[in-house]
Scaffold this motif. Structure first.
Motif, PDB file in Angstrom:
ATOM      1  N   TYR A   1      -8.072  56.762 -13.689  1.00  0.00           N
ATOM      2  CA  TYR A   1      -8.966  56.051 -12.778  1.00  0.00           C
ATOM      3  C   TYR A   1      -8.654  56.399 -11.326  1.00  0.00           C
ATOM      4  N   PHE A   2      -9.650  56.206 -10.492  1.00  0.00           N
ATOM      5  CA  PHE A   2      -9.499  56.371  -9.046  1.00  0.00           C
ATOM      6  C   PHE A   2     -10.566  55.517  -8.375  1.00  0.00           C
ATOM      7  N   PRO A   3     -10.338  55.112  -7.126  1.00  0.00           N
ATOM      8  CA  PRO A   3     -11.343  54.314  -6.418  1.00  0.00           C
ATOM      9  C   PRO A   3     -12.575  55.158  -6.095  1.00  0.00           C
ATOM     10  N   SER A   4     -13.735  54.620  -6.356  1.00  0.00           N
ATOM     11  CA  SER A   4     -14.973  55.346  -6.063  1.00  0.00           C
ATOM     12  C   SER A   4     -15.154  55.567  -4.569  1.00  0.00           C
ATOM     13  N   SER A   5     -14.489  54.758  -3.760  1.00  0.00           N
ATOM     14  CA  SER A   5     -14.648  54.840  -2.302  1.00  0.00           C
ATOM     15  C   SER A   5     -13.978  56.066  -1.677  1.00  0.00           C
ATOM     16  N   ILE A   6     -13.119  56.751  -2.426  1.00  0.00           N
ATOM     17  CA  ILE A   6     -12.415  57.902  -1.831  1.00  0.00           C
ATOM     18  C   ILE A   6     -13.025  59.241  -2.216  1.00  0.00           C
ATOM     19  N   VAL A   7     -14.146  59.212  -2.945  1.00  0.00           N
ATOM     20  CA  VAL A   7     -14.795  60.460  -3.344  1.00  0.00           C
ATOM     21  C   VAL A   7     -16.268  60.459  -2.949  1.00  0.00           C
TER      22      VAL A   7
END
Length: 139
Positions: free
Chosen positions: A110-116
C-alpha cells in the motif's frame, strides 16, 4: 510503460510478481503475522485484482509505517492494482520496481494516493471486491 531491465522478459517480471503476491496471500514466506485490514472493500479492474488499473508516478518520497506499505522514492513508477473504498480512498495497492528489492522484480504493498499522480489509465477500476478478514501478511 516501463522498460524491462537487465534483459528480462515481461513474462518473467509478471511471473515473479505473481509469485510474490501468492507468497504474501498464503503466508508461504514463513514466520508471517496477519495485519489488520485497512478497508472492508476495494475497487479493482477484475475480481482477483490481478490486472493493473493504472500506472502512476511518485510525486514525493514515502517511508512506510509497517510492512503493509512500500517505500517509494520520488519519480518511481508504480502499477496501481486496487483502490481502497472508504477512508476517503486514502490508500492504493500497487507495485514498484527497483534493485533494492533483492530477488524480486517488484514489491507489492500500500501507499498513500496523495503522493502519486496517475499517468496512464489501463483498465477501469470499477469492480468492487470485499477484502478478507486479514488482507496482508507481514514477516
Amino acid at each position: 510503460m516501463l522498460a524491462v531491465s537487465r534483459g528480462k522478459s515481461k513474462g518473467t517480471m509478471y511471473l515473479r510478481l505473481l509469485c510474490l503476491v501468492l507468497c504474501i496471500l498464503f503466508g508461504l514466506t514463513g514466520g508471517s503475522r496477519k495485519m489488520p485490514k485497512l478497508a472492508d472493500r476495494k475497487l479493482c479492474a477484475d475480481e482477483e485484482c490481478s490486472h493493473p488499473i493504472s500506472i502512476a508516478v511518485a510525486l514525493s518520497d514515502y517511508a512506510p509505517p509497517d510492512c503493509r506499505f512500500i517505500p517509494i522514492r520520488r519519480g518511481q513508477t508504480l502499477y496501481v492494482y486496487s483502490k481502497l473504498k472508504g477512508r476517503g480512498r486514502l490508500f492504493w495497492l500497487g507495485s514498484v520496481q527497483g534493485d533494492e528489492y533483492g530477488e524480486y522484480a517488484a514489491r507489492l504493498g500500500y501507499f498513500p494516493s496523495s503522493i502519486v499522480q496517475e499517468e496512464h489509465y489501463l483498465m477501469p477500476g470499477k469492480v468492487e471486491v470485499k477484502t478478507d478478514q486479514w488482507d496482508f501478511l507481514c514477516q
